[in-house]
Design an enzyme around this catalytic site. Structure first.
Site, mmCIF file in Angstrom:
data_model
loop_
_atom_site.group_PDB
_atom_site.id
_atom_site.type_symbol
_atom_site.label_atom_id
_atom_site.label_comp_id
_atom_site.label_asym_id
_atom_site.label_seq_id
_atom_site.Cartn_x
_atom_site.Cartn_y
_atom_site.Cartn_z
ATOM 1 N N ASP A 17 0.803 -1.242 0.011
ATOM 2 C CA ASP A 17 0.003 -0.104 0.060
ATOM 3 C C ASP A 17 0.772 1.200 -0.109
ATOM 4 O O ASP A 17 1.743 1.342 0.885
ATOM 5 C CB ASP A 17 -0.948 0.118 1.270
ATOM 6 C CG ASP A 17 -1.788 1.087 1.283
ATOM 7 O OD1 ASP A 17 -2.742 1.359 0.486
ATOM 8 O OD2 ASP A 17 -1.454 2.167 2.129
ATOM 9 N N GLU B 160 0.828 -0.805 -5.107
ATOM 10 C CA GLU B 160 -0.182 0.272 -5.294
ATOM 11 C C GLU B 160 0.358 1.566 -5.531
ATOM 12 O O GLU B 160 0.970 2.557 -4.906
ATOM 13 C CB GLU B 160 -0.934 0.320 -3.762
ATOM 14 C CG GLU B 160 -2.158 1.245 -4.231
ATOM 15 C CD GLU B 160 -2.436 2.285 -3.058
ATOM 16 O OE1 GLU B 160 -3.539 3.145 -3.236
ATOM 17 O OE2 GLU B 160 -1.648 2.392 -2.321
#
Length: 615
Positions: free
Chosen positions: A256, A298
């Site tokens: 992330d 991401e």
């Protein structure tokens, strides 16, 4: 024997790993600890996972096959908890899914979690969802069902409730240095001169002053404290947390917000070279300890900034990345009815190496940000960025004449004229409006639009991923407006409970749910069986003869597939400059020529060349 396997893998990477580690940290003791931790984590890996490691190590391209289909979901919205998800795996398999992405489920404080992205314990499951044992049992069940399991790993920050953060706040030696703490605003103000705000409306600034006067870096929200990866203890311990999850049976680790993890004064703290050093080291860590585990980056940015996260052939970083720009451009194309920008986007992607593997999607848990190629749009069409964003948002919230889309704005900033967008695929395609109006003709076109967008997603190279509920056309969930814990975040409009009562209609061909479910399953089956959808197929954009229609050509050996997508709400005749006969794989229609094929409003065609013939 077990040690020999670890040593063999380590030996392959040791020199580069040490060089990169020492380049960042210059700390022999920290590196020695790091290697010892890797060996310990490898030793704790159970036999079924080691067996899987060996199989996938022998077949390193296992995840590039064309029958891979993903689904992302929230465990609580889908089936209450992790045990519920395990019980519903039969439905997941019925959807054709063999890659399951569970949205954040690690422990985080209620009301201060940003949807689970403020982790207070990387080794504990949110109690309402179950236990770490439940997660491991689900992973075991997925492995038996040949479903790869993906989980988010929040790298950039921890919750302010994390044990490290509590100790840092208390001034305990060794923990304050894991974050960015300051006693005055002098350095933070210097940072903020060059660091863009992530959420200028809902969480302005990049630092938060605590009750005791201390100042800490919080790029996202005040309760998410940025980790200091210039400290080797942070990298060592976060890597160990990642491997802990891998050892529970997680197959894909989603990194992330990886572009943000290295901070340096005087820069924008985005995509710095040290980020790629860390990503490369994590890739080597996985190849040493758990080679069956994949890294998903991401990187929600334009292609020029996304592609470097693949690394190089010799020194790879992430195994796969999100195709976020194509997603946003797809919705722009639907709103404008003009495929010119999408054509340009695909030409850029087609020029990238075939080794680059993207995850393709229409919707996800997050909002749609309009990160389009505005310099090109301005030069080509005279489009103004602010005005165009306003048009797109008006279109998809149903506030533009002729629009049947139904969505809501996210992070609306009237001062800058900027906002993002939320909503389910079905509602954004007009299904919600058509059902509300009781208009069967409009509903038919909206369903066709929904299926066309999914056909377009499935036509792209990479791994297609659907968002839970889209397979049965789930509509926006407006009940979040009545929940004080959710009503300030419009993303919950598409994060609603999965409506199992709607899924009951999936086998009824005349229902909206049946048309979407069975149509999508047919598309997925065709993709899985057709070699033209292979990842190593040759792909190029064609001239369709009409700006409203995108034409894509996929070739595998002597097979050729022409994919046509009508992004307008009108009947259109378009095609490709080809001789010979073609057959539509979806509907079986035969064409003696495809130079001028009639496409329904928001319709598509997958046209396979008949026979072998000459290309």
């Amino acid at each position: 024997m077990r040690q020999t396997v670890f040593d063999r893998r380590l030996e392959r990477h040791r020199d580069e790993l040490k060089w990169l580690y020492m380049e960042l940290y210059h700390d022999e003791a920290a590196f020695a600890y790091f290697l010892g931790m890797l060996k310990t984590c490898w030793g704790e890996r159970k036999k079924p996972l080691r067996d899987q490691d060996a199989r996938r190590e022998a077949n390193p391209n296992w995840y590039r096959r064309r029958d891979l289909l993903g689904m992302m979901l929230y465990a609580d919205a889908f089936a209450e908890d992790l045990n519920g998800v395990k019980e519903k795996l039969k439905y997941v398999k019925e959807c054709g899914v063999n890659y399951l992405h569970l949205m954040p489920l690690l422990q985080s404080p209620e009301g201060r979690s940003d949807g689970g992205y403020a982790v207070s314990d990387f080794r504990t499951v949110q109690p309402s969802l179950g236990t770490m044992e439940d997660l491991e049992n689900l992973a075991n069940a997925c492995r038996r069902a040949e479903i790869s399991l993906c989980l988010d790993f929040v790298m950039n920050h921890t919750s302010e409730d994390h044990d490290w953060a509590r100790r840092a706040r208390a001034g305990e030696p060794g923990y304050r240095e894991r974050y960015f703490f300051y006693d005055s605003w002098d350095i933070p103000r210097e940072f903020e001169k060059t660091v863009p705000q992530v959420f200028p409306t809902t969480a302005p600034g990049s630092f938060t002053q605590l009750e005791d006067g201390q100042i800490v870096m919080t790029n996202f929200y005040p309760y998410q404290w940025d980790l200091n990866y210039a400290n080797p203890a942070v990298f060592n311990d976060m890597t160990e947390n990642l491997l802990f999850l891998a050892n529970r049976g997680i197959d894909v680790i989603r990194l992330d917000a990886i572009p943000y993890i290295w901070k340096e004064l005087g820069t924008n703290c985005r995509n710095l070279p040290q980020v790629h050093t860390l990503a490369r080291m994590l890739r080597m860590v996985c190849e040493i300890v758990c080679p069956s585990v994949l890294l998903l980056g991401e990187v929600v940015m334009e292609p020029a900034k996304v592609a470097p996260y693949f690394g190089t052939t010799e020194k790879p970083e992430c195994h796969m990345l999100y195709n976020v720009t194509t997603m946003a451009t797809t919705w722009h194309t639907l709103a404008t009815g003009d495929a010119s920008l999408l054509k340009r986007q695909m030409e850029i992607l087609c020029a990238l190496p075939k080794d680059f593997l993207f995850l393709n999607y229409l919707r996800c848990h997050d909002d749609i940000g309009w990160g389009l190629d505005y310099p090109w749009l301005g030069e080509r069409f005279g489009i103004n960025e602010v005005a165009h964003k306003r048009y797109l948002n008006n279109w998809f919230t149903g506030n533009f004449p002729g629009s049947s889309a139904r969505g809501e704005l996210y992070n609306d900033d009237p001062r800058l004229g900027d906002a993002r967008l939320c909503g389910t695929v079905a509602s954004l395609c007009g299904i919600e409006a058509a059902e509300y109006e009781g208009n069967p003709f409009k509903l038919e076109q909206a369903v066709a639009c929904d299926l066309t967008l999914h056909a377009w997603m499935l036509s792209q190279s990479g791994i297609p991923v659907i968002y839970s509920g889209d397979e049965v056309g789930q509509l926006n969930d407006y009940t979040y407006h009545n929940d004080p814990k959710k009503r300030d975040d419009s993303r919950y409009i598409h994060r609603g409970k999965f409506q199992w009562e709607l899924a009951e209609f999936r086998r009824e061909p005349n229902s909206r749910q049946g048309k979407l479910f069975q149509g999508l399953r047919r598309l997925e089956a065709i993709r899985a069986g057709e070699p033209c959808f292979d990842g190593d197929a040759d792909v190029q954009v064609e001239d369709s003869g009409d700006s409203r229609v995108l034409a894509l050509c996929r070739r595998a050996g002597d097979r050729e597939l022409i994919c046509l997508f009508n992004f307008s709400n009108q009947f259109v005749r378009a095609g490709a400059d080809r001789e010979g006969a073609y057959t539509d794989l979806m509907y079986g229609t035969h064409y003696d020529s495809i130079r001028s094929v009639e496409l329904w409003p928001n319709g598509f065609a997958w046209l396979l060349r008949d026979g072998k013939g000459e290309l």
